[in-house]
Write an enzyme that holds these catalytic residues in place. Structure first.
Site, PDB file in Angstrom:
ATOM      1  CG  ASN A 287      -0.567   3.673   3.832  1.00 10.48           C
ATOM      2  OD1 ASN A 287       0.231   2.897   4.345  1.00 10.48           O
ATOM      3  ND2 ASN A 287      -0.543   3.962   2.543  1.00 10.48           N
TER       4      ASN A 287
ATOM      5  NE  ARG B  25      -0.821   0.454   2.242  1.00 13.34           N
ATOM      6  CZ  ARG B  25      -1.715   0.864   1.359  1.00 13.34           C
ATOM      7  NH1 ARG B  25      -3.001   0.795   1.614  1.00 13.34           N
ATOM      8  NH2 ARG B  25      -1.336   1.360   0.202  1.00 13.34           N
TER       9      ARG B  25
END
EC number: 3.6.1.7
Length: 90
Positions: free
Chosen positions: A38, A20
């Site tokens: 996520n 990320r």
């Protein structure tokens, strides 16, 4: 140039490896806005909005991801654009 938004779902070893963070950095580098988060099943969902050529470049990057990750599959779909500020990590 028109703005396009796409939703990507990245599968593989993409959680716990900085995916990320690197995705956000790459998005900002390409002047895109959106987020990376996520999912409970181990995938990462990415929303990216910007100029179509930049979205395509971003998609190519997502197919590989950072060196710490292993991308097995990338799904993508065009979505309705919304207002995003920067490229967030959720």
């Amino acid at each position: 140039m028109a703005i396009r938004c796409e939703k990507f779902v990245v599968s593989g070893i993409v959680q716990g490896v900085g995916f990320r963070y690197h995705t956000s950095h790459q998005g900002l580098k390409l002047n895109l806005v959106g987020y990376a988060k996520n999912l409970y099943n181990g995938d990462v969902e990415v929303i990216a909005c910007g100029e179509p050529p930049k979205i395509e470049e971003f998609a190519k990057w997502l197919e590989q991801g950072p060196k710490t990750a292993r991308v097995d599959e990338l799904k993508r779909e065009e979505i309705t654009c919304r207002e995003y500020q920067g490229f967030e990590i959720l």
